[in-house]
Design a protein around this motif. Sequence first.
Motif, PDB file in Angstrom:
ATOM      1  N   GLY A  39      59.797  36.599   6.264  1.00  0.00           N
ATOM      2  CA  GLY A  39      60.950  36.881   5.426  1.00  0.00           C
ATOM      3  C   GLY A  39      61.763  35.657   5.069  1.00  0.00           C
ATOM      4  N   LYS A  40      61.515  34.541   5.746  1.00  0.00           N
ATOM      5  CA  LYS A  40      62.241  33.308   5.426  1.00  0.00           C
ATOM      6  C   LYS A  40      61.551  32.483   4.345  1.00  0.00           C
ATOM      7  CE  LYS A  40      64.502  32.798   9.918  1.00  0.00           C
ATOM      8  NZ  LYS A  40      64.743  31.935  11.086  1.00  0.00           N
ATOM      9  N   ASN A  41      60.314  32.854   4.017  1.00  0.00           N
ATOM     10  CA  ASN A  41      59.553  32.109   3.007  1.00  0.00           C
ATOM     11  C   ASN A  41      59.683  32.831   1.672  1.00  0.00           C
ATOM     12  OD1 ASN A  41      57.585  30.878   1.360  1.00  0.00           O
ATOM     13  ND2 ASN A  41      56.361  30.324   3.159  1.00  0.00           N
ATOM     14  N   LEU A  42      60.620  32.370   0.850  1.00  0.00           N
ATOM     15  CA  LEU A  42      60.914  33.070  -0.396  1.00  0.00           C
ATOM     16  C   LEU A  42      59.779  32.935  -1.399  1.00  0.00           C
ATOM     17  CD1 LEU A  42      64.707  32.259  -0.894  1.00  0.00           C
ATOM     18  CD2 LEU A  42      63.610  33.907   0.618  1.00  0.00           C
ATOM     19  N   GLU A  43      59.201  31.753  -1.502  1.00  0.00           N
ATOM     20  CA  GLU A  43      58.152  31.517  -2.494  1.00  0.00           C
ATOM     21  C   GLU A  43      56.939  32.393  -2.219  1.00  0.00           C
ATOM     22  OE1 GLU A  43      56.386  30.449  -5.815  1.00  0.00           O
ATOM     23  OE2 GLU A  43      58.431  29.868  -5.269  1.00  0.00           O
ATOM     24  N   SER A  44      56.503  32.437  -0.967  1.00  0.00           N
ATOM     25  CA  SER A  44      55.337  33.265  -0.652  1.00  0.00           C
ATOM     26  C   SER A  44      55.665  34.745  -0.813  1.00  0.00           C
ATOM     27  CB  SER A  44      54.833  32.983   0.767  1.00  0.00           C
ATOM     28  OG  SER A  44      55.727  33.490   1.733  1.00  0.00           O
ATOM     29  N   ASN A 106      62.097  40.759   3.536  1.00  0.00           N
ATOM     30  CA  ASN A 106      63.354  40.304   2.964  1.00  0.00           C
ATOM     31  C   ASN A 106      63.628  41.118   1.708  1.00  0.00           C
ATOM     32  OD1 ASN A 106      61.626  39.200   0.994  1.00  0.00           O
ATOM     33  ND2 ASN A 106      61.668  37.173   1.926  1.00  0.00           N
ATOM     34  N   ALA A 107      64.731  40.824   1.036  1.00  0.00           N
ATOM     35  CA  ALA A 107      65.095  41.582  -0.165  1.00  0.00           C
ATOM     36  C   ALA A 107      64.022  41.481  -1.245  1.00  0.00           C
ATOM     37  CB  ALA A 107      66.433  41.073  -0.692  1.00  0.00           C
ATOM     38  N   ILE A 108      63.394  40.315  -1.360  1.00  0.00           N
ATOM     39  CA  ILE A 108      62.346  40.129  -2.369  1.00  0.00           C
ATOM     40  C   ILE A 108      61.227  41.140  -2.159  1.00  0.00           C
ATOM     41  CG2 ILE A 108      60.541  38.541  -3.166  1.00  0.00           C
ATOM     42  CD1 ILE A 108      62.513  36.246  -2.434  1.00  0.00           C
ATOM     43  N   ARG A 109      60.875  41.379  -0.905  1.00  0.00           N
ATOM     44  CA  ARG A 109      59.753  42.268  -0.596  1.00  0.00           C
ATOM     45  C   ARG A 109      60.120  43.751  -0.729  1.00  0.00           C
ATOM     46  NH1 ARG A 109      55.279  40.025   2.435  1.00  0.00           N
ATOM     47  NH2 ARG A 109      55.397  37.752   2.431  1.00  0.00           N
ATOM     48  N   MET A 110      61.325  44.028  -1.213  1.00  0.00           N
ATOM     49  CA  MET A 110      61.709  45.403  -1.564  1.00  0.00           C
ATOM     50  C   MET A 110      61.951  45.545  -3.063  1.00  0.00           C
ATOM     51  SD  MET A 110      61.777  47.759   0.784  1.00  0.00           S
ATOM     52  CE  MET A 110      63.066  48.955   0.534  1.00  0.00           C
ATOM     53  N   MET A 111      61.543  44.540  -3.839  1.00  0.00           N
ATOM     54  CA  MET A 111      61.792  44.593  -5.275  1.00  0.00           C
ATOM     55  C   MET A 111      61.027  45.717  -5.974  1.00  0.00           C
ATOM     56  SD  MET A 111      64.074  42.622  -6.566  1.00  0.00           S
ATOM     57  CE  MET A 111      65.122  41.266  -6.007  1.00  0.00           C
ATOM     58  N   MET A 112      59.952  46.219  -5.366  1.00  0.00           N
ATOM     59  CA  MET A 112      59.258  47.359  -5.978  1.00  0.00           C
ATOM     60  C   MET A 112      60.141  48.593  -5.980  1.00  0.00           C
ATOM     61  SD  MET A 112      58.545  47.067  -2.653  1.00  0.00           S
ATOM     62  CE  MET A 112      58.107  47.999  -1.169  1.00  0.00           C
ATOM     63  N   ILE A 113      60.963  48.755  -4.922  1.00  0.00           N
ATOM     64  CA  ILE A 113      61.902  49.875  -4.884  1.00  0.00           C
ATOM     65  C   ILE A 113      63.093  49.567  -5.797  1.00  0.00           C
ATOM     66  CG2 ILE A 113      63.268  51.395  -3.413  1.00  0.00           C
ATOM     67  CD1 ILE A 113      60.239  51.582  -2.999  1.00  0.00           C
ATOM     68  N   GLY A 114      63.443  48.280  -5.909  1.00  0.00           N
ATOM     69  CA  GLY A 114      64.435  47.886  -6.905  1.00  0.00           C
ATOM     70  C   GLY A 114      63.984  48.253  -8.306  1.00  0.00           C
ATOM     71  N   TYR A 115      62.710  48.011  -8.597  1.00  0.00           N
ATOM     72  CA  TYR A 115      62.121  48.374  -9.891  1.00  0.00           C
ATOM     73  C   TYR A 115      62.200  49.884 -10.105  1.00  0.00           C
ATOM     74  CZ  TYR A 115      58.435  48.790 -13.480  1.00  0.00           C
ATOM     75  OH  TYR A 115      57.711  49.074 -14.621  1.00  0.00           O
ATOM     76  N   LEU A 116      61.860  50.639  -9.076  1.00  0.00           N
ATOM     77  CA  LEU A 116      61.910  52.098  -9.171  1.00  0.00           C
ATOM     78  C   LEU A 116      63.300  52.556  -9.627  1.00  0.00           C
ATOM     79  CD1 LEU A 116      60.681  54.559  -6.382  1.00  0.00           C
ATOM     80  CD2 LEU A 116      62.831  54.915  -7.582  1.00  0.00           C
ATOM     81  N   THR A 133      66.708  36.710   7.948  1.00  0.00           N
ATOM     82  CA  THR A 133      65.678  36.816   6.914  1.00  0.00           C
ATOM     83  C   THR A 133      66.236  36.336   5.582  1.00  0.00           C
ATOM     84  OG1 THR A 133      66.277  39.109   6.383  1.00  0.00           O
ATOM     85  CG2 THR A 133      64.529  38.802   7.978  1.00  0.00           C
ATOM     86  N   GLY A 134      65.318  35.967   4.683  1.00  0.00           N
ATOM     87  CA  GLY A 134      65.744  35.546   3.357  1.00  0.00           C
ATOM     88  C   GLY A 134      66.772  34.446   3.415  1.00  0.00           C
ATOM     89  N   LEU A 135      67.856  34.621   2.677  1.00  0.00           N
ATOM     90  CA  LEU A 135      68.927  33.627   2.626  1.00  0.00           C
ATOM     91  C   LEU A 135      70.098  33.989   3.544  1.00  0.00           C
ATOM     92  CD1 LEU A 135      68.949  32.957  -1.240  1.00  0.00           C
ATOM     93  CD2 LEU A 135      67.978  31.508   0.560  1.00  0.00           C
ATOM     94  N   SER A 136      69.922  35.004   4.366  1.00  0.00           N
ATOM     95  CA  SER A 136      70.978  35.376   5.315  1.00  0.00           C
ATOM     96  C   SER A 136      70.864  34.580   6.603  1.00  0.00           C
ATOM     97  CB  SER A 136      70.905  36.872   5.646  1.00  0.00           C
ATOM     98  OG  SER A 136      71.375  37.653   4.567  1.00  0.00           O
ATOM     99  N   GLY A 137      72.005  34.383   7.249  1.00  0.00           N
ATOM    100  CA  GLY A 137      72.039  33.695   8.529  1.00  0.00           C
ATOM    101  C   GLY A 137      71.732  34.646   9.671  1.00  0.00           C
ATOM    102  N   GLY A 138      72.029  34.176  10.865  1.00  0.00           N
ATOM    103  CA  GLY A 138      71.724  34.944  12.065  1.00  0.00           C
ATOM    104  C   GLY A 138      70.564  34.317  12.812  1.00  0.00           C
TER     105      GLY A 138
END
Length: 316
Positions: A39-44, A106-116, A133-138
């Motif tokens: 989830g930290k690798n945005l490009e992949s 990450n959020a990118i990997r839920m874009m199919m539901i975003g599309y829906l 994950t993604g661009l969030s800290g923690g």
Amino acid sequence: MKRKKMIIGTSSIFVLLIIVLLGGSQYMLNYSLRPENRGKNLESSWQYMFKTYPYLKPWIDSLKQNQALKDTFIYSPDHVKLHAYYVASSRPTAKTAVIVHGYTDNAIRMMMIGYLYNKKLDFNILLPDLRDTGLSGGNAIQMGWLDRKDVTQWMEVANRIYGDSTSMVVHGISMGAATTMMVSGEPQPDYVKCFVEDCGYTSVWDQFSKELKAQFGLPQFPLMYTADWLCQLEYGWGFKEASALKQVARCHLPMFFIHGDKDDYVPTWMVYKLYEAKPQPKALWIVPEADHAHSYLFNTEEYTQKVKAFVDKYIQ
């Protein structure tokens, strides 16, 4: 003297066992909450999504070209910087979906539901990156329990972005579904109308116990108990406390339960317990031949129509 040596030897063995047990428990906790995190690798993540769901690329390209895919950041009460993407509907609407991703996603990997929701159903959407994950800290994945507070905060942000008259659905998959159910047990503002959970687990205790046996062939005792104790010390929450099952029992808003009948990662039996615990109104769809988190991928049109039919009952 002999007895003294025996006591010393027994004590040394006991101390050694404690050290080994604590070491094993810490390994289990790190293995679960601080894994190698795709989830930290945005490009992949973008590459995977465009390959798996080819229709996403022209949609995302169009959003970017029109500067419609936007980023926003907030800080949690414990000072963690959190990120989300958001996209307004192509036409003015009061309908909004907050969409929650799964474990090591990450959020990118839920874009199919975003599309829906955005492309097919004309909803405004907001997709948060959960912690670590993604661009969030923690510094660790929180398995939905601490995330429920962050998602509640994101729901408030979405309501401000899209206007106080918005009507909202929260939709999550896998750990995101568990997060959604954990959110549902909290007091809800008036703008939240319903929830959709897709293949979420009953509790962190149940899921980790299942994985401990499946991956390592080990029983719950003693590792689950000591790892649970360490989790409480390090992160402030326990495996049994983090229960979607207990939370859905407190939820009186509508919820749509989705689960593949071939899911052996979050076993299908879990959804029946969750569905039984949830008061009405509710609906259940067991998806034939679907394994974990692939109900939409393998049944795109039917998934879209069933979600639409459910959400349309509560959001106009």
